[in-house]
Design an enzyme around this catalytic site. Structure first.
Site, short mmCIF file in Angstrom:
data_model
loop_
_atom_site.label_atom_id
_atom_site.label_comp_id
_atom_site.label_asym_id
_atom_site.label_seq_id
_atom_site.Cartn_x
_atom_site.Cartn_y
_atom_site.Cartn_z
N TYR A 66 45.17 -14.94 30.63
CA TYR A 66 44.30 -14.00 31.24
C TYR A 66 44.99 -12.92 32.50
O TYR A 66 45.67 -13.64 33.17
CB TYR A 66 42.85 -14.90 32.76
CG TYR A 66 41.38 -14.70 31.51
CD1 TYR A 66 41.17 -13.08 31.48
CD2 TYR A 66 41.16 -15.43 31.02
CE1 TYR A 66 40.12 -12.84 30.32
CE2 TYR A 66 39.59 -15.59 30.21
CZ TYR A 66 39.41 -13.88 29.73
OH TYR A 66 37.87 -14.05 29.36
N GLU A 68 43.56 -10.00 34.00
CA GLU A 68 42.42 -9.21 34.64
C GLU A 68 43.00 -7.90 35.20
O GLU A 68 44.08 -8.51 36.14
CB GLU A 68 40.99 -9.63 34.67
CG GLU A 68 40.51 -8.83 34.03
CD GLU A 68 38.77 -8.83 34.55
OE1 GLU A 68 38.13 -8.62 35.55
OE2 GLU A 68 38.17 -9.88 33.72
N ASP A 243 42.51 12.38 19.90
CA ASP A 243 42.60 11.01 19.48
C ASP A 243 43.70 10.97 18.18
O ASP A 243 43.70 11.66 18.04
CB ASP A 243 41.46 10.50 18.69
CG ASP A 243 41.04 9.17 18.29
OD1 ASP A 243 42.66 8.78 17.72
OD2 ASP A 243 40.40 8.45 18.09
N THR A 272 46.13 4.82 18.24
CA THR A 272 46.22 3.60 18.04
C THR A 272 47.92 2.73 18.33
O THR A 272 48.31 4.03 17.58
CB THR A 272 45.31 3.17 15.79
OG1 THR A 272 46.80 3.63 15.45
CG2 THR A 272 44.05 2.95 16.12
N LYS A 275 49.25 1.62 13.31
CA LYS A 275 49.38 3.07 12.26
C LYS A 275 50.65 3.27 11.64
O LYS A 275 51.59 3.26 11.34
CB LYS A 275 47.70 4.51 12.35
CG LYS A 275 46.70 3.64 12.00
CD LYS A 275 46.16 4.75 12.15
CE LYS A 275 44.34 4.62 13.33
NZ LYS A 275 43.23 4.09 12.26
N ARG A 281 48.23 -4.10 15.45
CA ARG A 281 46.80 -3.92 15.68
C ARG A 281 46.79 -3.78 17.29
O ARG A 281 46.98 -4.29 18.16
CB ARG A 281 45.96 -4.67 15.17
CG ARG A 281 45.91 -4.72 14.28
CD ARG A 281 45.24 -5.34 12.98
NE ARG A 281 44.36 -4.31 12.60
CZ ARG A 281 44.15 -3.36 12.09
NH1 ARG A 281 44.99 -3.41 11.48
NH2 ARG A 281 42.99 -2.44 11.75
N1 PLP Z 1 40.48 7.49 15.99
C1 PLP Z 1 40.75 8.06 15.25
C2 PLP Z 1 40.85 8.28 14.28
C3 PLP Z 1 40.76 6.09 13.79
O1 PLP Z 1 41.21 6.80 12.96
C4 PLP Z 1 40.93 5.38 13.97
C5 PLP Z 1 40.94 4.23 12.76
O2 PLP Z 1 40.29 4.56 11.72
C6 PLP Z 1 40.55 4.69 15.25
C7 PLP Z 1 40.14 5.51 16.08
C8 PLP Z 1 39.76 2.81 15.21
O3 PLP Z 1 40.62 1.93 15.39
P1 PLP Z 1 40.65 0.69 15.53
O4 PLP Z 1 39.91 0.28 13.90
O5 PLP Z 1 41.95 0.26 15.95
O6 PLP Z 1 39.39 0.38 16.58
#
Ligand code: PLP
Length: 478
Positions: A66, A68, A243, A272, A275, A281
């Site tokens: 843990y 935190e 994002d 993320t 990808k 992940r």
């Molecule tokens: N943001 C975007 C633009 C995405 O394409 C995705 C994935 O599909 C996510 C966020 C979410 O990612 P995760 O599946 O790791 O929660």
């Protein structure tokens, strides 16, 4: 080279043997997953293959801790080694992306977005309210003042790319918590070109005056001009959040630079790590110093306890992404996507925006009389793994859809190059052109069995020529 082969094979084979002693069916499923992934021609734009070093960094006793808090400020004792890997991951992230601050605890992209949203609300709504009330923290507010702050937190607007233009559900849409937190508005793309129309975004931003302007996408096959987005955000007093979940690898690999690199332009960038960035992940937040103290409270504000084993793997993946080979990889991802798009266009396919300049291609399969769902299933019959996706103004909605999204990060990791991707474009059209809806169903279809079989055989040859995880040999395991 030989010793590397032996080391990695030994590591994974031994791990499976240990697992098999407790639950052999799990060991068998893990082994089978490798076989299946090796055999499939994967065009899913959001998937990739992490290196053995990244995979191994996750499978260990860091999972038992843990932790935190943040490095040096934990709510638990004995976190010195977690501190080491979290600091390393954050340092690699800052250096790689040129960010002022990096927070590597989010468990996924959705979690990273949640951290970003709450941090923006905390920095831009809650903190000024505390200052106005002359108190240091929320606990010091009177009940009446707290009620006012809560109303103000719930009264904010978000402007993001519409779902059918390629935006993501977490960018303020109602089925997601973000759509319940914010009053959502969206901008689309130009109906004639499929491209983001920055003048239209500006107009929309002037009308909406959002707290958060979100840029970023899951299914937009072009670059975004983040300098233009910054200007729009500044004009309306919005926080610019990007994002980059999908294209982080292209930023890391310096394919997206200048106006197309979100980091110098945005207040908060989320991503993320699994990808195009090719890590474990997970998720991550990069931000300016202004947002750092709020972002660092991600756990326990919205996140469960950090996953130290995954942070260790993030540190390994980010170290890999800082190597020159990763820039070559990112360039190749884009060159391969272009070759795929060109191959499709040569065969008359209809592509959203007419092509690509990132890692993904969006095919409008209504030209073949198919829904995305039918196309996805028929392609799978032929050994081509894709996923259905809406196209702008999609008449079939987000479930059946009219599009197929294709991406090149995974095949590029396997070593396929332009000529092979152009051929994959041919194979895709061969299947789509020989598939028909079954009656008026949006689901059932008939695919020419001969074509499907021929494509399946050729797809198997293509991936067979580029073995996945060539350094891992599990033959001989019981
Ligand atoms: N943001 C975007 C633009 C995405 O394409 C995705 C994935 O599909 C996510 C966020 C979410 O990612 P995760 O599946 O790791 O929660």
């Amino acid at each position: 080279m030989t010793s590397t082969v032996n080391r990695e094979s030994t590591a994974f084979a031994s791990a499976l043997d240990v697992i098999a002693q407790v639950e052999p069916r799990v060991a068998a499923a893990i082994g089978q997953e490798l076989t299946d992934q090796r055999e499939s021609l994967k065009l899913i734009a959001s998937e990739n293959y992490a290196s053995p070093a990244v995979l191994l960094a996750m499978g260990n006793w860091f999972s038992d801790k843990y932790a935190e808090g943040t490095p040096g400020r934990r709510f638990y004792a004995a976190c010195q080694n977690v501190d080491t890997v979290e600091r390393l991951a954050a340092e690699h992230a800052r250096e790689l992306f040129g960010a002022q601050h990096a927070y590597v605890q989010p468990h996924s992209g959705i979690d990273a977005n949640l951290v970003a949203f709450w941090s923006i609300l905390a920095a831009r709504v809650e903190t000024p309210a505390l200052a106005a009330a002359g108190v240091p923290n929320v606990d010091a507010l009177s009940d009446a003042d707290w009620a006012r702050v809560r109303r103000a937190l719930g009264d904010q607007r978000m402007l993001g790319m519409s779902l059918d233009a390629g935006g993501h559900l977490t960018h303020g849409f109602r089925p997601n918590i973000s759509g319940k937190m914010f009053e959502q508005s969206s901008y689309g793309t130009d109906p004639a070109t499929g491209l983001v129309d920055y003048a239209a975004v500006r107009e929309r931003a002037r009308e909406v005056r959002p707290l958060v302007l979100v840029a970023g996408y899951s299914a937009y096959p072009r670059r975004i001009d983040f300098a233009a987005m910054r200007e729009i955000a500044d004009e309306v007093g919005a926080t610019l959040m990007v994002d980059m979940a999908h294209f982080a690898g292209l930023v890391a690999g310096r394919v997206l630079t200048g106006d197309f690199d979100p980091v110098p332009h945005a207040d908060v960038v989320t991503t993320t790590t699994h990808k195009s960035l090719r890590g474990p992940r997970g998720g991550m937040v990069l931000c300016t110093d202004e947002f750092a103290p709020f972002v660092d409270r991600g756990c326990p504000m919205v996140l469960g306890g950090p996953l130290p084993h995954v942070m260790a793997a993030k540190a390994v993946a980010l170290a890999e992404a800082r190597r020159p080979e990763f820039a070559d990889y990112a360039q190749q991802v884009v060159a391969n996507a272009r070759a795929l798009a060109d191959g499709l266009l040569r065969r008359g396919a209809r592509l959203v925006t007419g092509g690509t300049d990132n890692h993904l291609v969006l095919v409008d399969v209504s030209a073949y009389g198919l829904t995305g769902r039918q196309a996805e299933a028929a392609l799978l019959d032929a050994g081509l793994v894709t996923n259905r996706n809406s196209v702008p103004a999609d008449p079939n909605g987000p479930w059946y859809t009219s599009g197929i999204r294709l991406g090149t990060p995974a095949l590029t990791t396997r070593g396929l190059r332009e000529a092979e991707l152009a051929e994959v474009g041919d194979l895709l059209v061969d299947v789509l052109a020989h598939t028909r809806p079954d009656g008026d169903s949006q689901v059932r279809y008939r695919v020419d069995a001969g074509v499907a079989e021929r494509v399946r055989a050729r797809a198997a040859e293509l991936v067979g020529a580029h073995p996945l995880y060539p350094e891992i040999d599990l033959t001989g395991r019981g």
